[in-house]
Design a protein around this motif. Structure first.
Motif, mmCIF file in Angstrom:
data_model
loop_
_atom_site.group_PDB
_atom_site.id
_atom_site.type_symbol
_atom_site.label_atom_id
_atom_site.label_comp_id
_atom_site.label_asym_id
_atom_site.label_seq_id
_atom_site.Cartn_x
_atom_site.Cartn_y
_atom_site.Cartn_z
ATOM 1 N N LEU A 13 0.820 -1.225 0.000
ATOM 2 C CA LEU A 13 0.000 0.000 0.000
ATOM 3 C C LEU A 13 0.843 1.259 0.000
ATOM 4 O O LEU A 13 1.840 1.348 0.703
ATOM 5 N N ASP A 14 0.367 2.217 -0.810
ATOM 6 C CA ASP A 14 1.049 3.495 -0.907
ATOM 7 C C ASP A 14 0.028 4.578 -0.557
ATOM 8 O O ASP A 14 -0.206 5.492 -1.324
ATOM 9 N N THR A 15 -0.632 4.424 0.597
ATOM 10 C CA THR A 15 -1.726 5.333 0.959
ATOM 11 C C THR A 15 -1.457 5.963 2.324
ATOM 12 O O THR A 15 -0.668 5.441 3.104
ATOM 13 N N ARG A 16 -2.166 7.053 2.578
ATOM 14 C CA ARG A 16 -2.074 7.706 3.893
ATOM 15 C C ARG A 16 -3.087 7.091 4.855
ATOM 16 O O ARG A 16 -2.749 6.684 5.950
ATOM 17 N N GLU A 17 -4.351 7.006 4.396
ATOM 18 C CA GLU A 17 -5.431 6.579 5.288
ATOM 19 C C GLU A 17 -6.152 5.323 4.793
ATOM 20 O O GLU A 17 -6.573 4.497 5.596
ATOM 21 N N PHE A 18 -6.297 5.185 3.466
ATOM 22 C CA PHE A 18 -7.095 4.076 2.941
ATOM 23 C C PHE A 18 -6.345 2.763 3.138
ATOM 24 O O PHE A 18 -5.222 2.600 2.670
ATOM 25 N N GLY A 19 -6.983 1.844 3.849
ATOM 26 C CA GLY A 19 -6.365 0.535 4.070
ATOM 27 C C GLY A 19 -5.323 0.537 5.171
ATOM 28 O O GLY A 19 -4.659 -0.471 5.375
#
Ligand code: BTN
Length: 309
Positions: A57-63
């Motif tokens: 994952l390369d997300t801040r909040e999602f997942g």
């Protein structure tokens, strides 16, 4: 990687590393161990728990919070209950199988184990509830773009069916908890037929449904990679929408549309309307040109008058 490097990195003894490798093998990771050379990760299991997803994952909040269940009735129902109990914005509920997967307009969503993606995201946007449908179109854009990057020519049938080769490959179910003027949370449920074969679908569904694997001539798609790419896209579009409003989503939706420019038949609970789909407006409603007048359609199912889209 050499055994020594692994034990240095993890602060474990060589025997400790071996024990963990054994544990991972039991979980389906194929790891080669070559004497005096070290370990090589050959393949990862096709599972969607946080163990497989988080490193991708390369997300801040999602997942950032992932709830994985091998089998649930419906990820939307689980996510809805968790949101009532305070689940954070961006939490993802994901299952390998659903026994009562739900589609739009009271339909069911065929959800066999081991092959597809069924997930629901908890969103807490500060919006008037009337804007919630925008999130459905936003999600359709994120899914369509992800599918295109996975090598299929996906398009969107209004409002939010994902099509490949004119057949349905995915769908979105948005559910809302709100007061008259305040949204508590929105659950966006996404189902994608990834590696299911034609006989996974009931006969009445089979002629209108497809999967990524079928569209790619039998080549499987790794579900964890697809899911991580989807969550990244979804967060990017959510940020754009938060900063710039619906217009950029609308523009992207139109460029991915399989509906605009076609003569369509729209059915909803109240009536049937036939016309030329010319646009979507600033709220996501479909604009149909019918005998010189323009009709604004806010909900319904679309068919081409002859072949089903
Ligand atoms: C539709 O096209 O009718 C919408 C289908 C939505 C299916 C997904 S699968 C994950 C989530 N959980 C559900 O029960 N439904 C949605």
């Amino acid at each position: 990687m050499s055994g020594a490097t692994v034990s240095d990195k993890l602060g474990l003894s060589r025997a400790g590393v071996w024990k963990h490798v054994e544990q991972l093998r039991k979980m389906g990771y194929a790891i080669e161990a070559i004497p005096s050379k070290g370990y090589r990760l050959v393949s990862v299991p096709d599972r969607l728990s946080s163990l497989e997803l988080t490193p991708l994952l390369d997300t801040r909040e999602f997942g950032r919070s992932i709830v994985y269940e091998p089998c649930v009735a419906s990820t939307n129902s689980v996510a809805f209950k968790r949101a009532i109990d305070g689940a954070p914005h961006g939490e993802v509920v994901i299952a390998d199988e659903q026994t009562a997967g739900r589609g739009r307009r009271g339909r069911s969503w065929v959800s066999p184990p081991g092959c597809n993606v069924y997930l629901s995201v908890v969103l807490r946007p500060e919006i008037d509830p009337a804007r919630a449908p925008e999130l459905t179109l936003l999600t359709a854009v994120a899914v369509a773009e992800t599918l295109r990057e996975a090598g299929v020519r996906a398009s969107i049938k209004w409002p939010n069916d994902l099509l490949v080769d004119g057949k349905k490959v995915g769908g979105i179910l948005t559910e809302l908890s709100a007061d008259v003027d305040r949204t508590a949370f929105v659950i966006v449920g996404i189902g994608i037929n990834v590696n299911s074969s034609v006989d996974a679908f009931p006969v009445d569904v089979a002629q209108f449904a497809t999967s990524l694997q079928m569209a790619r001539g039998g080549e499987q798609v790794p579900r964890a990679l697809l899911t991580a790419a989807l969550l990244t896209k979804l967060e990017t579009w959510f940020d754009t929408w938060t900063d710039e409003g619906f217009e950029p989503v609308r523009v992207a939706w139109k460029s991915l549309s399989a509906t605009l420019g076609h003569e369509v038949l729209v059915r909803n609970d109240a009536r049937e309307v036939r016309g030329l789909a010319i646009d979507i407006d600033a709220t996501g409603a479909l604009l149909l040109e019918c005998g010189g007048a323009v009709e604004r359609i806010v909900s319904g199912d679309i068919e081409l008058p002859r072949a089903k889209m």
